[in-house]
Design a protein around this motif. Structure first.
Motif, PDB file in Angstrom:
ATOM      1  N   ILE A   6       0.862  -1.183   0.000  1.00  0.00           N
ATOM      2  CA  ILE A   6       0.000   0.000   0.000  1.00  0.00           C
ATOM      3  C   ILE A   6       0.897   1.232   0.000  1.00  0.00           C
ATOM      4  CG2 ILE A   6      -1.822   1.266   1.220  1.00  0.00           C
ATOM      5  CD1 ILE A   6      -2.657  -1.399   2.495  1.00  0.00           C
ATOM      6  N   PRO A   7       1.047   1.901  -1.131  1.00  0.00           N
ATOM      7  CA  PRO A   7       1.894   3.103  -1.191  1.00  0.00           C
ATOM      8  C   PRO A   7       1.214   4.268  -0.465  1.00  0.00           C
ATOM      9  CG  PRO A   7       1.536   2.149  -3.379  1.00  0.00           C
ATOM     10  CD  PRO A   7       0.537   1.539  -2.454  1.00  0.00           C
ATOM     11  N   ALA A   8       1.965   4.973   0.380  1.00  0.00           N
ATOM     12  CA  ALA A   8       1.369   6.069   1.148  1.00  0.00           C
ATOM     13  C   ALA A   8       2.451   7.065   1.563  1.00  0.00           C
ATOM     14  CB  ALA A   8       0.646   5.529   2.384  1.00  0.00           C
ATOM     15  N   ARG A   9       2.875   7.881   0.636  1.00  0.00           N
ATOM     16  CA  ARG A   9       3.897   8.868   0.971  1.00  0.00           C
ATOM     17  C   ARG A   9       3.275  10.019   1.766  1.00  0.00           C
ATOM     18  NH1 ARG A   9       4.650  13.421  -2.316  1.00  0.00           N
ATOM     19  NH2 ARG A   9       3.085  13.659  -3.957  1.00  0.00           N
ATOM     20  N   GLY A  10       4.116  10.766   2.426  1.00  0.00           N
ATOM     21  CA  GLY A  10       3.624  11.835   3.295  1.00  0.00           C
ATOM     22  C   GLY A  10       3.194  13.086   2.569  1.00  0.00           C
ATOM     23  N   GLY A  11       3.834  13.409   1.459  1.00  0.00           N
ATOM     24  CA  GLY A  11       3.531  14.643   0.752  1.00  0.00           C
ATOM     25  C   GLY A  11       2.271  14.524  -0.087  1.00  0.00           C
ATOM     26  N   SER A  12       1.390  15.510   0.023  1.00  0.00           N
ATOM     27  CA  SER A  12       0.183  15.563  -0.797  1.00  0.00           C
ATOM     28  C   SER A  12      -0.232  17.017  -0.883  1.00  0.00           C
ATOM     29  CB  SER A  12      -0.939  14.714  -0.191  1.00  0.00           C
ATOM     30  OG  SER A  12      -2.110  14.808  -0.981  1.00  0.00           O
ATOM     31  N   LYS A  13      -0.215  17.566  -2.080  1.00  0.00           N
ATOM     32  CA  LYS A  13      -0.427  19.002  -2.220  1.00  0.00           C
ATOM     33  C   LYS A  13      -1.897  19.388  -2.313  1.00  0.00           C
ATOM     34  CE  LYS A  13       4.071  20.002  -4.334  1.00  0.00           C
ATOM     35  NZ  LYS A  13       4.637  18.657  -4.116  1.00  0.00           N
ATOM     36  N   HIS A  77       6.763  12.589  -8.734  1.00  0.00           N
ATOM     37  CA  HIS A  77       6.912  11.989 -10.053  1.00  0.00           C
ATOM     38  C   HIS A  77       7.161  10.482 -10.007  1.00  0.00           C
ATOM     39  CE1 HIS A  77       7.020  16.055 -11.608  1.00  0.00           C
ATOM     40  NE2 HIS A  77       7.985  16.352 -10.746  1.00  0.00           N
ATOM     41  N   THR A  78       7.216   9.920  -8.824  1.00  0.00           N
ATOM     42  CA  THR A  78       7.471   8.481  -8.691  1.00  0.00           C
ATOM     43  C   THR A  78       6.219   7.689  -9.031  1.00  0.00           C
ATOM     44  OG1 THR A  78       9.132   8.827  -6.979  1.00  0.00           O
ATOM     45  CG2 THR A  78       8.156   6.633  -7.126  1.00  0.00           C
ATOM     46  N   GLY A  79       6.360   6.712  -9.910  1.00  0.00           N
ATOM     47  CA  GLY A  79       5.233   5.868 -10.265  1.00  0.00           C
ATOM     48  C   GLY A  79       5.025   4.736  -9.270  1.00  0.00           C
ATOM     49  N   THR A  80       3.864   4.140  -9.352  1.00  0.00           N
ATOM     50  CA  THR A  80       3.520   3.043  -8.449  1.00  0.00           C
ATOM     51  C   THR A  80       4.477   1.871  -8.594  1.00  0.00           C
ATOM     52  OG1 THR A  80       1.176   3.668  -8.483  1.00  0.00           O
ATOM     53  CG2 THR A  80       1.706   1.413  -7.813  1.00  0.00           C
ATOM     54  N   ASN A  81       4.871   1.566  -9.825  1.00  0.00           N
ATOM     55  CA  ASN A  81       5.700   0.385 -10.049  1.00  0.00           C
ATOM     56  C   ASN A  81       7.035   0.465  -9.303  1.00  0.00           C
ATOM     57  OD1 ASN A  81       5.594  -2.148 -11.909  1.00  0.00           O
ATOM     58  ND2 ASN A  81       7.714  -1.431 -11.986  1.00  0.00           N
ATOM     59  N   ALA A  82       7.618   1.674  -9.238  1.00  0.00           N
ATOM     60  CA  ALA A  82       8.892   1.830  -8.532  1.00  0.00           C
ATOM     61  C   ALA A  82       8.741   1.509  -7.049  1.00  0.00           C
ATOM     62  CB  ALA A  82       9.417   3.253  -8.709  1.00  0.00           C
ATOM     63  N   VAL A  83       7.605   1.873  -6.469  1.00  0.00           N
ATOM     64  CA  VAL A  83       7.347   1.609  -5.059  1.00  0.00           C
ATOM     65  C   VAL A  83       7.154   0.118  -4.821  1.00  0.00           C
ATOM     66  CG1 VAL A  83       5.781   2.078  -3.129  1.00  0.00           C
ATOM     67  CG2 VAL A  83       6.323   3.897  -4.765  1.00  0.00           C
ATOM     68  N   VAL A  84       6.422  -0.534  -5.699  1.00  0.00           N
ATOM     69  CA  VAL A  84       6.194  -1.970  -5.566  1.00  0.00           C
ATOM     70  C   VAL A  84       7.506  -2.736  -5.761  1.00  0.00           C
ATOM     71  CG1 VAL A  84       4.972  -3.967  -6.507  1.00  0.00           C
ATOM     72  CG2 VAL A  84       3.789  -1.774  -6.279  1.00  0.00           C
ATOM     73  N   LYS A  85       8.280  -2.343  -6.758  1.00  0.00           N
ATOM     74  CA  LYS A  85       9.582  -2.999  -6.984  1.00  0.00           C
ATOM     75  C   LYS A  85      10.470  -2.897  -5.751  1.00  0.00           C
ATOM     76  CE  LYS A  85      12.009  -2.508 -10.668  1.00  0.00           C
ATOM     77  NZ  LYS A  85      12.733  -1.907 -11.833  1.00  0.00           N
ATOM     78  N   HIS A  86      10.500  -1.717  -5.132  1.00  0.00           N
ATOM     79  CA  HIS A  86      11.322  -1.534  -3.949  1.00  0.00           C
ATOM     80  C   HIS A  86      10.902  -2.499  -2.841  1.00  0.00           C
ATOM     81  CE1 HIS A  86      12.010   0.369   0.052  1.00  0.00           C
ATOM     82  NE2 HIS A  86      13.223   0.502  -0.438  1.00  0.00           N
ATOM     83  N   ALA A  87       9.596  -2.658  -2.640  1.00  0.00           N
ATOM     84  CA  ALA A  87       9.104  -3.557  -1.594  1.00  0.00           C
ATOM     85  C   ALA A  87       9.464  -5.015  -1.901  1.00  0.00           C
ATOM     86  CB  ALA A  87       7.596  -3.404  -1.446  1.00  0.00           C
ATOM     87  N   ILE A  88       9.278  -5.424  -3.152  1.00  0.00           N
ATOM     88  CA  ILE A  88       9.625  -6.800  -3.531  1.00  0.00           C
ATOM     89  C   ILE A  88      11.105  -7.073  -3.280  1.00  0.00           C
ATOM     90  CG2 ILE A  88       9.829  -8.409  -5.466  1.00  0.00           C
ATOM     91  CD1 ILE A  88       7.414  -6.946  -6.744  1.00  0.00           C
ATOM     92  N   LEU A  89      11.943  -6.162  -3.737  1.00  0.00           N
ATOM     93  CA  LEU A  89      13.393  -6.349  -3.588  1.00  0.00           C
ATOM     94  C   LEU A  89      13.813  -6.353  -2.126  1.00  0.00           C
ATOM     95  CD1 LEU A  89      14.615  -4.127  -6.551  1.00  0.00           C
ATOM     96  CD2 LEU A  89      14.710  -6.626  -6.393  1.00  0.00           C
ATOM     97  N   TRP A  90      13.138  -5.542  -1.307  1.00  0.00           N
ATOM     98  CA  TRP A  90      13.472  -5.509   0.124  1.00  0.00           C
ATOM     99  C   TRP A  90      13.238  -6.888   0.736  1.00  0.00           C
ATOM    100  CZ3 TRP A  90      11.452  -6.617   4.832  1.00  0.00           C
ATOM    101  CH2 TRP A  90      12.151  -6.130   5.952  1.00  0.00           C
ATOM    102  N   PHE A  91      12.089  -7.494   0.441  1.00  0.00           N
ATOM    103  CA  PHE A  91      11.800  -8.815   1.001  1.00  0.00           C
ATOM    104  C   PHE A  91      12.767  -9.859   0.452  1.00  0.00           C
ATOM    105  CE2 PHE A  91       7.870  -6.965   2.503  1.00  0.00           C
ATOM    106  CZ  PHE A  91       7.644  -7.670   3.682  1.00  0.00           C
TER     107      PHE A  91
END
Length: 230
Positions: A6-13, A77-91
């Motif tokens: 679940i992507p949830a960054r802190g910044g939201s304008k 500018h970060t897309g969803t896929n980059a966030v998901v990839k990061h999580a997969i690689l972390w595990f």
């Protein structure tokens, strides 16, 4: 292993603190966490965030926050896929291979466990890369209009102006709720909007994009109307 991200960054304008803003009685991210938990499908439900408050709230509703999202994938500018990839690689780098992943947006209060289950089942029964939520446009896209530079109107597709609505092909759009995919497909960045994806069709009354304050108000009215009749 089946992973929910679940992507949830802190910044939201446009809607400040959108991912944890109260929506009909609880932080909006809680609905996504709760729907994921109700399915019983996931070995880990992870909120990927760069924000301590979001992480604390996510954990209070039963999600995990095993890492802090790096700044380089936490901007506008970060897309969803980059966030998901990061999580997969972390595990994977921490000794846990990942097979299937479902990305659920944090601002998806209408997401339901039945449709998450359907997406899972359709994907594993196929040879496709992804299965994600879509819904139909409420009006024929072939009749779309644009405002011209002189303030008038022009048809995007003038060739269809005399075609009966019932004779026009139905069109669909991304419902912005969830995206099932194989870990391989996310890591290799397979094309999402392609023949390698399966549609999980949602009724329009369960779909509302939430990007502006007006969207938020409309979504709350919709949610209250739905749940007042249950």
């Amino acid at each position: 292993m089946k992973l929910c991200v679940i992507p949830a960054r802190g910044g939201s304008k446009r809607i400040p603190r959108k991912n944890i803003k109260e929506f009909c009685g609880q932080p909006i991210i809680a609905y996504s966490i709760q729907a994921a938990r109700k399915t019983g499908l996931f070995d880990h439900i992870v909120v990927s965030t760069d924000d301590d408050e979001i992480a604390e709230i996510a954990r209070s509703y039963g999600a995990e926050t095993p890492f802090r999202r790096p700044a380089e994938i936490s901007d506008d500018h970060t897309g969803t896929n980059a966030v998901v990839k990061h999580a997969i690689l972390w595990f994977q780098e921490n000794g846990t291979p990942v097979d299937l992943v479902c990305c659920i947006y944090a601002t998806a209060p209408f997401v339901q466990e039945d449709y998450l289950q359907l997406g899972h089942d359709k994907l594993i029964q196929s040879d496709k890369s992804f299965a994600f939520s879509v819904t139909s446009f409420p009006f024929p896209i072939q009749r779309a209009l644009k405002i011209t530079q002189n303030g008038g109107l022009s048809a995007f597709y003038p060739e269809f102006r005399s075609t009966r609505s019932q004779d026009l092909e139905d069109a669909y759009h991304d419902a912005g709720q969830f995206y099932w995919g194989s870990a391989k497909a996310f890591l290799q960045e397979h094309e999402l909007f392609s023949n390698q994806s399966l549609p999980i069709l949602l009724p329009r009354h369960l779909v509302q994009d939430i990007d502006t304050p007006e969207d938020w108000i409309r979504a709350e009215y919709m949610y209250k109307a739905i749940h007042s009749s249950i």
